[in-house]
Motif scaffolding. Structure first.
Motif, PDB file in Angstrom:
ATOM      1  N   ASP A 208      -9.311   0.087  -2.115  1.00 18.84           N
ATOM      2  CA  ASP A 208      -8.769  -1.248  -1.844  1.00 18.84           C
ATOM      3  C   ASP A 208      -7.249  -1.236  -1.938  1.00 18.84           C
ATOM      4  O   ASP A 208      -6.554  -1.837  -1.102  1.00 18.84           O
ATOM      5  N   GLN A 209      -6.714  -0.552  -2.957  1.00 18.98           N
ATOM      6  CA  GLN A 209      -5.254  -0.497  -3.116  1.00 18.98           C
ATOM      7  C   GLN A 209      -4.590   0.270  -1.985  1.00 18.98           C
ATOM      8  O   GLN A 209      -3.522  -0.119  -1.503  1.00 18.98           O
ATOM      9  N   VAL A 210      -5.219   1.341  -1.553  1.00 14.60           N
ATOM     10  CA  VAL A 210      -4.664   2.141  -0.455  1.00 14.60           C
ATOM     11  C   VAL A 210      -4.691   1.351   0.847  1.00 14.60           C
ATOM     12  O   VAL A 210      -3.738   1.388   1.642  1.00 14.60           O
ATOM     13  N   GLU A 211      -5.768   0.616   1.088  1.00 18.87           N
ATOM     14  CA  GLU A 211      -5.859  -0.205   2.296  1.00 18.87           C
ATOM     15  C   GLU A 211      -4.770  -1.264   2.334  1.00 18.87           C
ATOM     16  O   GLU A 211      -4.245  -1.590   3.400  1.00 18.87           O
ATOM     17  N   ARG A 212      -4.410  -1.800   1.166  1.00 18.11           N
ATOM     18  CA  ARG A 212      -3.329  -2.793   1.104  1.00 18.11           C
ATOM     19  C   ARG A 212      -1.993  -2.185   1.533  1.00 18.11           C
ATOM     20  O   ARG A 212      -1.093  -2.897   1.976  1.00 18.11           O
ATOM     21  N   LEU A 213      -1.868  -0.859   1.376  1.00 17.79           N
ATOM     22  CA  LEU A 213      -0.653  -0.165   1.813  1.00 17.79           C
ATOM     23  C   LEU A 213      -0.712   0.206   3.286  1.00 17.79           C
ATOM     24  O   LEU A 213       0.251   0.750   3.832  1.00 17.79           O
ATOM     25  N   GLY A 214      -1.858  -0.070   3.928  1.00 18.02           N
ATOM     26  CA  GLY A 214      -2.025   0.287   5.335  1.00 18.02           C
ATOM     27  C   GLY A 214      -2.194   1.779   5.551  1.00 18.02           C
ATOM     28  O   GLY A 214      -1.901   2.291   6.641  1.00 18.02           O
ATOM     29  N   GLN A 215      -2.667   2.485   4.543  1.00 15.91           N
ATOM     30  CA  GLN A 215      -2.838   3.931   4.645  1.00 15.91           C
ATOM     31  C   GLN A 215      -4.274   4.303   4.298  1.00 15.91           C
ATOM     32  O   GLN A 215      -5.122   3.435   4.079  1.00 15.91           O
ATOM     33  N   SER A 216      -4.540   5.601   4.245  1.00 17.32           N
ATOM     34  CA  SER A 216      -5.884   6.070   3.915  1.00 17.32           C
ATOM     35  C   SER A 216      -5.808   7.087   2.794  1.00 17.32           C
ATOM     36  O   SER A 216      -4.784   7.753   2.608  1.00 17.32           O
ATOM     37  N   LEU A 217      -6.895   7.201   2.048  1.00 17.81           N
ATOM     38  CA  LEU A 217      -6.975   8.126   0.928  1.00 17.81           C
ATOM     39  C   LEU A 217      -7.639   9.420   1.396  1.00 17.81           C
ATOM     40  O   LEU A 217      -8.777   9.405   1.858  1.00 17.81           O
ATOM     41  N   SER A 218      -6.919  10.529   1.291  1.00 23.10           N
ATOM     42  CA  SER A 218      -7.447  11.824   1.713  1.00 23.10           C
ATOM     43  C   SER A 218      -8.216  12.454   0.555  1.00 23.10           C
ATOM     44  O   SER A 218      -7.624  12.906  -0.430  1.00 23.10           O
ATOM     45  N   LEU A 219      -9.536  12.456   0.665  1.00 23.23           N
ATOM     46  CA  LEU A 219     -10.388  13.022  -0.381  1.00 23.23           C
ATOM     47  C   LEU A 219     -10.831  14.425   0.008  1.00 23.23           C
ATOM     48  O   LEU A 219     -11.483  14.611   1.038  1.00 23.23           O
ATOM     49  N   ARG A 220     -10.477  15.389  -0.811  1.00 23.59           N
ATOM     50  CA  ARG A 220     -10.910  16.754  -0.525  1.00 23.59           C
ATOM     51  C   ARG A 220     -12.328  17.009  -1.018  1.00 23.59           C
ATOM     52  O   ARG A 220     -13.118  17.704  -0.376  1.00 23.59           O
ATOM     53  N   ILE A 221     -12.649  16.441  -2.186  1.00 23.17           N
ATOM     54  CA  ILE A 221     -13.992  16.580  -2.742  1.00 23.17           C
ATOM     55  C   ILE A 221     -14.231  15.421  -3.688  1.00 23.17           C
ATOM     56  O   ILE A 221     -13.292  14.873  -4.263  1.00 23.17           O
ATOM     57  N   GLN A 222     -15.485  15.022  -3.823  1.00 25.88           N
ATOM     58  CA  GLN A 222     -15.864  13.942  -4.733  1.00 25.88           C
ATOM     59  C   GLN A 222     -16.802  14.492  -5.792  1.00 25.88           C
ATOM     60  O   GLN A 222     -17.718  15.268  -5.499  1.00 25.88           O
TER      61      GLN A 222
END
Length: 299
Positions: A208-222
């Motif tokens: 949600d916080q990343v979307e507010r910045l207009g960007q995306s979260l790059s997840l390598r592994i969860q």
């Protein structure tokens, strides 16, 4: 208008199951007997409660409304039974808790272990839920109490603050960010992150916080736990945003560098949510007292 608790319990079983057959099985009834009881309930209320098709059952709007009331009535009946079976004690009862990821994986296991060891007659159902589902679950009486972090909009509930944590960035030793004193979320997005599993409260919050910045979260592994996230960070797989309490504990056995996040939401107030504290059974109130900080002694 008269309601039987077994009928309400049957309706809750069906409402929480994918089919009438499975709901009937949970209530120890045949599908035919369960169907007859539901039809009688619909006749008494003068409205349809379920849509039935080959795939199972679906609640109508009236059915959703009855489900909320039925859960509340059954929960109150359990409270009454618990209070009078062991009147004035906290030695028995069943507690259902909806909590966020940090609570479920970090501090609640230790708290609950000590609490249950002293109370053999108490059982606990602890479920990890998203923040909005924790609020809704307590409001609907699907849970006795909720444990949540961060700002909470919960009209109709009592919000009891009990501790404070903060989110920090964990990076491996030698990482190019390791020399920074603090940084913003935006500055971390150029790097691959190690995240928690899908459905975790923290991952949902960060997205949600990343979307507010207009960007995306790059997840390598969860990963499934903060310990596993820290293992991946230590190995140089990526960086991770985790609670400071988890970072401090795992940094004792792992080579990690933790950095402050210069974000207003990084400080996380932990709170307990309940409908009405004084109306809760003794076991629930005792658990809440266990979570609250001890009052300071007068000098």
């Amino acid at each position: 208008m008269h309601f039987d608790l077994p009928d309400l319990r049957l309706f809750v079983h069906i409402g929480e199951a994918p089919s009438l057959t499975q709901g009937a099985r949970r209530a120890c009834l045949s599908p035919a007997a369960a169907s007859a009881r539901i039809k009688a309930l619909e006749g008494q209320l003068g409205t349809r409660l379920l849509y039935r098709d080959s795939r199972g059952v679906e609640l109508t709007p009236a059915g959703h409304k009855l489900l909320r009331h039925a859960r509340l009535i059954l929960r109150q009946a359990e409270y009454l039974k618990s209070e009078f079976v062991h009147y004035g004690t906290d030695s028995a009862g069943h507690i259902r808790i909806f909590a966020n990821t940090t609570a479920v994986t970090e501090f609640l296991p230790e708290v609950l272990a000590g609490f249950l060891a002293k109370r053999p007659g108490v059982t606990i159902d602890l479920q990890e839920r998203l923040s909005r589902d924790i609020v809704r679950g307590v409001l609907d009486s699907a849970a006795d109490m909720g444990v949540i972090a961060g700002p909470v909009a919960a009209p109709g509930l009592q919000v009891i603050h009990f501790s404070t944590d903060r989110l920090v960035l964990a990076v491996p030793v030698g990482h190019e960010l390791a020399g920074q004193k603090s940084l913003t979320l935006k500055q971390t997005l150029a790097f691959q992150h190690i995240g928690l599993h899908e459905g975790s409260t923290l991952l949902s919050f960060l997205r949600d916080q990343v979307e507010r910045l207009g960007q995306s979260l790059s997840l390598r592994i969860q990963m499934a736990s903060f310990e596993a996230v820290c293992r991946m960070v230590e190995a140089g797989v990526g960086i991770g945003i985790i609670p400071e309490s988890a970072a401090l504990r795992h940094s004792r056995t792992m080579e990690l560098v933790t950095l402050e996040l210069d974000e207003p939401w990084a400080v996380r107030e932990r709170s307990i949510l309940v409908r009405e504290l004084e109306a809760l059974p003794g076991a629930v109130r005792a658990l809440i007292a266990t979570l609250l900080p001890a009052p300071s002694l007068p000098l």
